[in-house]
Design an enzyme around this catalytic site. Structure first.
Site, mmCIF file in Angstrom:
data_model
loop_
_atom_site.group_PDB
_atom_site.id
_atom_site.type_symbol
_atom_site.label_atom_id
_atom_site.label_comp_id
_atom_site.label_asym_id
_atom_site.label_seq_id
_atom_site.Cartn_x
_atom_site.Cartn_y
_atom_site.Cartn_z
ATOM 1 C CG ASP A 33 -123.624 -22.832 6.737
ATOM 2 O OD1 ASP A 33 -122.932 -22.808 5.705
ATOM 3 O OD2 ASP A 33 -123.152 -22.556 7.867
ATOM 4 C CG HIS A 88 -120.659 -33.377 9.660
ATOM 5 N ND1 HIS A 88 -120.105 -32.645 10.676
ATOM 6 C CD2 HIS A 88 -119.881 -34.492 9.552
ATOM 7 C CE1 HIS A 88 -119.043 -33.284 11.171
ATOM 8 N NE2 HIS A 88 -118.889 -34.393 10.488
ATOM 9 C CE1 TYR A 130 -130.259 -31.019 11.452
ATOM 10 C CE2 TYR A 130 -131.859 -32.635 12.204
ATOM 11 C CZ TYR A 130 -130.548 -32.178 12.135
ATOM 12 O OH TYR A 130 -129.544 -32.883 12.753
ATOM 13 C CB SER A 181 -114.172 -27.474 18.884
ATOM 14 O OG SER A 181 -115.111 -28.452 18.489
HETATM 15 N N1 APR Z 1 -114.598 -17.271 13.677
HETATM 16 C C1 APR Z 1 -113.868 -18.405 13.715
HETATM 17 N N2 APR Z 1 -114.040 -19.348 14.653
HETATM 18 C C2 APR Z 1 -114.953 -19.134 15.601
HETATM 19 C C3 APR Z 1 -115.748 -17.958 15.645
HETATM 20 C C4 APR Z 1 -115.537 -16.985 14.622
HETATM 21 N N3 APR Z 1 -116.251 -15.840 14.555
HETATM 22 N N4 APR Z 1 -116.578 -18.043 16.714
HETATM 23 C C5 APR Z 1 -116.305 -19.210 17.306
HETATM 24 N N5 APR Z 1 -115.350 -19.889 16.650
HETATM 25 C C6 APR Z 1 -114.765 -21.210 16.935
HETATM 26 C C7 APR Z 1 -114.832 -21.677 18.382
HETATM 27 O O1 APR Z 1 -113.772 -21.145 19.139
HETATM 28 C C8 APR Z 1 -114.717 -23.201 18.221
HETATM 29 O O2 APR Z 1 -113.359 -23.602 18.200
HETATM 30 O O3 APR Z 1 -115.497 -22.190 16.215
HETATM 31 C C9 APR Z 1 -115.355 -23.447 16.843
HETATM 32 C C10 APR Z 1 -116.691 -24.113 16.897
HETATM 33 O O4 APR Z 1 -116.580 -25.419 17.411
HETATM 34 P P1 APR Z 1 -117.858 -26.364 17.577
HETATM 35 O O5 APR Z 1 -118.970 -25.576 18.206
HETATM 36 O O6 APR Z 1 -117.439 -27.601 18.261
HETATM 37 O O7 APR Z 1 -118.322 -26.660 16.057
HETATM 38 P P2 APR Z 1 -117.675 -27.639 14.983
HETATM 39 O O8 APR Z 1 -116.243 -27.906 15.249
HETATM 40 O O9 APR Z 1 -118.070 -27.115 13.654
HETATM 41 O O10 APR Z 1 -118.503 -28.969 15.262
HETATM 42 C C11 APR Z 1 -118.248 -30.108 14.484
HETATM 43 O O11 APR Z 1 -120.050 -31.302 15.492
HETATM 44 O O12 APR Z 1 -122.181 -31.085 16.361
HETATM 45 C C12 APR Z 1 -121.447 -31.552 15.291
HETATM 46 O O13 APR Z 1 -122.107 -32.000 13.130
HETATM 47 C C13 APR Z 1 -121.842 -30.928 13.997
HETATM 48 O O14 APR Z 1 -120.451 -30.259 12.152
HETATM 49 C C14 APR Z 1 -120.610 -30.181 13.551
HETATM 50 C C15 APR Z 1 -119.498 -30.917 14.266
#
Ligand code: APR
Length: 233
Positions: free
Chosen positions: A89, A104, A53, A172
C-alpha cells in the site's frame, strides 16, 4: 540527525482497515496464495490475478493513513527516518513519510512483462487484460510475488547497516528475505518491536517489546527514543 530505520509489515495498516496476511481471517485465509501471488498463478489465470489486485487497489483508495503512519512522520522532526516496508500500500507516502523503500512492490504501479524497467503509475483502481506497455506486452501488477527476487533487498541491507535505532512494526517476520534484514542491524544499537501479539523474532538480541497496536505503539516508541543516549558500534 540520528538514523531511525523502521521495518514495517501489514500490521501497521490494520487500523486503516487493511487485513493482515496471516492472522485469523487474514488475507491468505480467503485466497489461495499460489493462485494470486506467484508467477505460476499469473501464467495460469491473468484475469484472476488482475482482479485480486484490482479489489485491493479499490480498498486502498478508500483507506486513510492511521496514527501509526502519522506518528512515523512526526518522528522525522527528531530523526532521519527511513522506512523499509513489506507493504504494497501507499499509506506511508500518503501520511507524508519522506523515505520509503518497498520490498514487495507497490499496488499503485504496473509493470511490463517483457521489460521490468518499464514501471507505470496506475490511475484509478483497475488494471485490465489488454492494458499494455510501450513495447506491446500485457502489464502486470508491480508486486514481488512468492518465488521472485526482491530487487530492493540490497538497498535495504545498506540502510539497515547504517541505523542508529531500529524499529519493527506489525510484521510476523516469517517471510524471507525481508525477515533476514535483522541480521544486518548493527550490534549494540537499540531495537524496538511494536506488535499487539507475540512475534517470534529470528534474532538473538535484546529487543524492547511494545505490546500495542501501531497507532498507540508508535507514540510509545517516540517517548522511548526521543531522549535515548546512543551507543553505536
Ligand atoms: N498494529 C501493529 N501490528 C499489528 C496490528 C496492529 N494494529 N494488528 C496486527 N498486527 C501484527 C500481527 O500480530 C502480526 O504479527 O501484524 C503482523 C502481521 O503479520 P503478517 O500477517 O504475517 O504480515 P506481514 O508480516 O506483513 O507479511 C509479510 O508476507 O504475504 C506476504 O508479501 C506479503 O508483505 C507480506 C509478507
Amino acid at each position: 540527525m540520528k538514523k531511525l530505520v523502521v521495518l514495517t509489515g501489514s500490521g501497521i495498516s490494520a487500523e486503516s482497515g487493511f487485513k493482515t496476511f496471516r492472522e485469523s481471517n487474514g488475507l491468505w485465509e480467503n485466497y489461495e496464495v499460489n493462485k494470486v501471488a506467484t508467477p505460476e498463478g499469473w501464467s495460469e489465470n491473468q484475469e484472476l490475478v488482475l482482479d485480486f489486485y484490482n479489489q485491493l487497489r479499490k480498498k486502498l483508495q478508500e483507506a486513510e493513513p492511521n496514527e501509526g503512519h502519522k506518528g512515523l512522520v512526526e518522528l522525522e522532526k527528531y530523526f532521519e527516518v527511513q522506512i523499509i516496508t513489506q507493504n504494497i500500500d501507499n499509506l506511508h507516502e500518503r501520511a507524508g513519510s519522506k523515505h520509503v523503500l518497498h520490498l514487495h512492490g507497490e499496488l499503485m504501479k504496473a509493470r511490463s512483462t517483457v521489460d521490468e524497467q518499464l514501471v507505470y503509475d496506475i490511475n484509478g483502481w483497475e488494471l485490465k487484460l489488454g492494458d499494455k506497455c510501450e513495447k506491446g506486452s500485457q502489464l502486470r501488477p508491480h508486486i514481488v510475488w512468492f518465488g521472485e527476487a526482491v530487487p530492493n533487498m540490497i538497498q535495504a541491507i545498506r540502510i539497515t547497516q547504517g541505523a542508529d535505532i531500529f524499529a519493527i512494526i506489525g510484521t510476523s517476520l516469517v517471510v524471507y528475505p525481508a525477515a533476514g534484514l535483522l541480521d544486518y542491524v548493527p550490534l549494540k544499537i537499540p531495537i524496538f518491536l511494536v506488535d499487539p501479539n507475540d512475534v517470534e523474532i529470528p534474532l538473538h538480541r535484546n529487543i524492547t517489546l511494545i505490546h500495542e497496536k501501531a497507532g498507540k505503539g508508535v507514540q510509545t516508541l517516540m517517548q522511548k527514543i526521543i531522549n535515548l543516549p546512543l551507543n553505536k558500534s
